[in-house]
Scaffold this active site. Structure first.
Site, PDB file in Angstrom:
ATOM      1  N   SER A  70     -97.593 -29.645 -77.063  1.00  0.00           N
ATOM      2  CA  SER A  70     -96.256 -30.356 -77.203  1.00  0.00           C
ATOM      3  C   SER A  70     -96.319 -31.656 -77.363  1.00  0.00           C
ATOM      4  O   SER A  70     -97.332 -32.245 -77.123  1.00  0.00           O
ATOM      5  CB  SER A  70     -95.584 -30.093 -75.821  1.00  0.00           C
ATOM      6  OG  SER A  70     -94.360 -30.879 -75.789  1.00  0.00           O
TER       7      SER A  70
ATOM      8  N   TYR B 199     -95.426 -30.699 -66.996  1.00  0.00           N
ATOM      9  CA  TYR B 199     -95.494 -30.216 -68.451  1.00  0.00           C
ATOM     10  C   TYR B 199     -96.350 -31.095 -69.365  1.00  0.00           C
ATOM     11  O   TYR B 199     -97.188 -30.659 -70.218  1.00  0.00           O
ATOM     12  CB  TYR B 199     -94.055 -30.446 -68.666  1.00  0.00           C
ATOM     13  CG  TYR B 199     -93.659 -29.676 -70.201  1.00  0.00           C
ATOM     14  CD1 TYR B 199     -94.225 -28.258 -70.457  1.00  0.00           C
ATOM     15  CD2 TYR B 199     -93.626 -30.297 -71.420  1.00  0.00           C
ATOM     16  CE1 TYR B 199     -93.909 -27.684 -71.511  1.00  0.00           C
ATOM     17  CE2 TYR B 199     -93.472 -29.495 -72.639  1.00  0.00           C
ATOM     18  CZ  TYR B 199     -93.578 -27.935 -72.635  1.00  0.00           C
ATOM     19  OH  TYR B 199     -93.564 -27.626 -73.839  1.00  0.00           O
TER      20      TYR B 199
HETATM   21  N1  LIG Z   1     -89.219 -24.829 -76.855  1.00  0.00           N
HETATM   22  C1  LIG Z   1     -89.799 -25.769 -77.275  1.00  0.00           C
HETATM   23  O1  LIG Z   1     -88.853 -26.893 -77.698  1.00  0.00           O
HETATM   24  C2  LIG Z   1     -90.998 -26.190 -77.238  1.00  0.00           C
HETATM   25  C3  LIG Z   1     -91.465 -27.467 -77.678  1.00  0.00           C
HETATM   26  C4  LIG Z   1     -93.142 -28.025 -77.788  1.00  0.00           C
HETATM   27  C5  LIG Z   1     -93.764 -26.862 -76.913  1.00  0.00           C
HETATM   28  N2  LIG Z   1     -93.349 -25.556 -76.822  1.00  0.00           N
HETATM   29  C6  LIG Z   1     -94.412 -24.789 -76.159  1.00  0.00           C
HETATM   30  O2  LIG Z   1     -94.406 -23.719 -76.872  1.00  0.00           O
HETATM   31  C7  LIG Z   1     -94.705 -22.528 -76.148  1.00  0.00           C
HETATM   32  C8  LIG Z   1     -93.459 -21.715 -76.149  1.00  0.00           C
HETATM   33  O3  LIG Z   1     -92.134 -22.158 -75.909  1.00  0.00           O
HETATM   34  P1  LIG Z   1     -90.864 -21.036 -75.684  1.00  0.00           P
HETATM   35  O4  LIG Z   1     -89.815 -22.100 -76.299  1.00  0.00           O
HETATM   36  O5  LIG Z   1     -91.148 -19.773 -76.273  1.00  0.00           O
HETATM   37  O6  LIG Z   1     -90.787 -21.088 -74.041  1.00  0.00           O
HETATM   38  P2  LIG Z   1     -90.042 -19.960 -73.360  1.00  0.00           P
HETATM   39  O7  LIG Z   1     -89.826 -20.664 -71.869  1.00  0.00           O
HETATM   40  O8  LIG Z   1     -88.771 -19.708 -74.029  1.00  0.00           O
HETATM   41  O9  LIG Z   1     -90.907 -18.744 -73.114  1.00  0.00           O
HETATM   42  C9  LIG Z   1     -92.272 -18.855 -72.376  1.00  0.00           C
HETATM   43  C10 LIG Z   1     -92.357 -17.184 -72.181  1.00  0.00           C
HETATM   44  O10 LIG Z   1     -93.617 -17.183 -71.148  1.00  0.00           O
HETATM   45  C11 LIG Z   1     -93.197 -16.193 -70.350  1.00  0.00           C
HETATM   46  N3  LIG Z   1     -94.107 -16.361 -69.268  1.00  0.00           N
HETATM   47  C12 LIG Z   1     -94.126 -17.080 -68.055  1.00  0.00           C
HETATM   48  N4  LIG Z   1     -94.892 -16.696 -67.184  1.00  0.00           N
HETATM   49  C13 LIG Z   1     -95.464 -15.968 -67.615  1.00  0.00           C
HETATM   50  C14 LIG Z   1     -96.768 -15.069 -67.080  1.00  0.00           C
HETATM   51  N5  LIG Z   1     -97.434 -15.462 -65.895  1.00  0.00           N
HETATM   52  N6  LIG Z   1     -97.206 -14.013 -67.707  1.00  0.00           N
HETATM   53  C15 LIG Z   1     -96.903 -13.652 -68.965  1.00  0.00           C
HETATM   54  N7  LIG Z   1     -95.613 -14.318 -69.516  1.00  0.00           N
HETATM   55  C16 LIG Z   1     -95.088 -15.354 -68.741  1.00  0.00           C
HETATM   56  C17 LIG Z   1     -91.708 -16.159 -69.930  1.00  0.00           C
HETATM   57  O11 LIG Z   1     -91.237 -14.919 -69.522  1.00  0.00           O
HETATM   58  C18 LIG Z   1     -91.301 -16.495 -71.321  1.00  0.00           C
HETATM   59  O12 LIG Z   1     -90.664 -15.514 -72.112  1.00  0.00           O
HETATM   60  C19 LIG Z   1     -94.567 -23.007 -74.581  1.00  0.00           C
HETATM   61  O13 LIG Z   1     -96.288 -23.034 -74.342  1.00  0.00           O
HETATM   62  C20 LIG Z   1     -94.211 -24.272 -74.647  1.00  0.00           C
HETATM   63  O14 LIG Z   1     -94.637 -25.186 -73.823  1.00  0.00           O
HETATM   64  C21 LIG Z   1     -91.968 -25.395 -76.741  1.00  0.00           C
END
Ligand SMILES: NC(=O)c1ccc[n+]([C@@H]2O[C@H](COP(=O)([O-])OP(=O)(O)OC[C@H]3O[C@@H](n4cnc5c(N)ncnc54)[C@H](O)[C@@H]3O)[C@@H](O)[C@H]2O)c1
Length: 273
Positions: free
Chosen positions: A158, A184
């Site tokens: 991120s 985070y």
């Molecule tokens: N959305 C953003 O703006 C953004 C920005 C930068 C980085 N990211 C990174 O991208 C990745 C995806 O982000 P996102 O927006 O899809 O996040 P999100 O929170 O929408 O999805 C995360 C998913 O992981 C699943 N999860 C959580 N714990 C789990 C476990 N123990 N076992 C299996 N599954 C599990 C959740 O049920 C969820 O569906 C993450 O690593 C996040 O840090 C996201």
């Protein structure tokens, strides 16, 4: 010779997307399937994994919903093996599952405590999912990739793993202060180290490892927050999930065949100033 566009195709490849039911995870899974891969959609939430797998199948793609908690070694192992039994191999692992508290439509952030009062239990939970869970599922996948002498691993970082969050954009006048949580930044920065470790560990093999570093993705957050976030970027807006998924496809495919141990920043210029 393969054309530049053909290098993006994933026909015959098998991918696993952890957190595949999430905001970005869903787009990652759909994009990999669109490029020709059979996709394992892994999530701890059964309904979310099933929905995304169904969406892919409805578009004529191949998908398998996998319900697993990646912090459990046995569940991580079983999920990988269920995928390999179904589709015969595993070429691409996308480590997208993470605890990533989102800003709501009302502008609230979950787990928003001040650093001084940050609950130890929440810190431990986050390290368990974001670090240990990623370690366990990667270990299970790498055993298969090692045997194939082929594999591509993409870890999700991120911008907040490159620079600290600008906590000012999470504040709302007249309301108690709230923060993007400390875990985070710590766990997303760790993805860069995990990537470099694995990339060099697998030197001389057919396994490549990179980090994708997205900026904030628009998800109907509080308009006040969206405006403040947008102002911090060069592009003047948040990302669309499809824009991050397009970069993921580059890293997952032979389009990035000379890239390992690196990170790709897709943040609308947030870290450029
Ligand atoms: N959305 C953003 O703006 C953004 C920005 C930068 C980085 N990211 C990174 O991208 C990745 C995806 O982000 P996102 O927006 O899809 O996040 P999100 O929170 O929408 O999805 C995360 C998913 O992981 C699943 N999860 C959580 N714990 C789990 C476990 N123990 N076992 C299996 N599954 C599990 C959740 O049920 C969820 O569906 C993450 O690593 C996040 O840090 C996201």
């Amino acid at each position: 010779m393969t054309s530049a566009l053909e290098r993006y195709r994933l026909d015959g490849r098998v991918a696993l997307v952890t957190g595949g039911g999430g905001l970005l995870g869903r787009h990652f899974a759909r994009t990999l399937a669109e490029a020709g891969a059979a996709v394992g959609v892994l999530d701890i939430r059964a309904d979310a994994a099933a929905r995304v797998a169904q969406e892919i199948e409805a578009q004529g793609g191949r998908a398998l919903a996998l319900v697993a908690d990646i912090t459990d070694p046995q569940q991580a192992h079983d999920a990988v093996h269920q995928l390999v039994r179904t589709f015969g191999r595993l070429d691409i692992l996308v480590n997208s599952a993470a605890l990533d508290p989102k800003v709501s439509a009302e502008g609230e952030v979950r787990t928003a405590s001040a650093f001084e009062d940050f609950p130890l239990e929440t810190w431990r939970q986050a390290l368990d999912v974001n670090l240990t869970g990623t370690f366990l599922i990667t270990q299970a996948a790498a055993r298969v990739m090692r045997e194939q002498n082929y594999g591509v691993i993409i870890n999700l970082g991120s911008t907040y793993g490159l620079v600290g969050p600008d906590q000012r954009i999470y504040q709302k006048p007249g309301q108690p202060p709230q923060y993007k949580p400390v875990y985070y930044t710590v766990t997303k920065a760790a993805m860069l180290g995990f990537t470099r470790y694995l990339a060099t560990y697998y030197a001389g093999t057919g396994i490549r490892v990179n980090t994708l570093v997205p900026g904030g993705v628009y998800n109907h957050q509080d308009p006040e927050f969206v405006a403040k976030y947008a102002q911090r970027t060069v592009m003047g807006r948040m990302a669309q999930a499809e824009e991050i998924a397009a970069a993921l496809l580059f890293l997952a495919s032979d389009a990035s065949s000379y890239m390992t141990g690196a990170h790709l920043v897709v943040d609308g210029g947030w870290t450029a100033w």
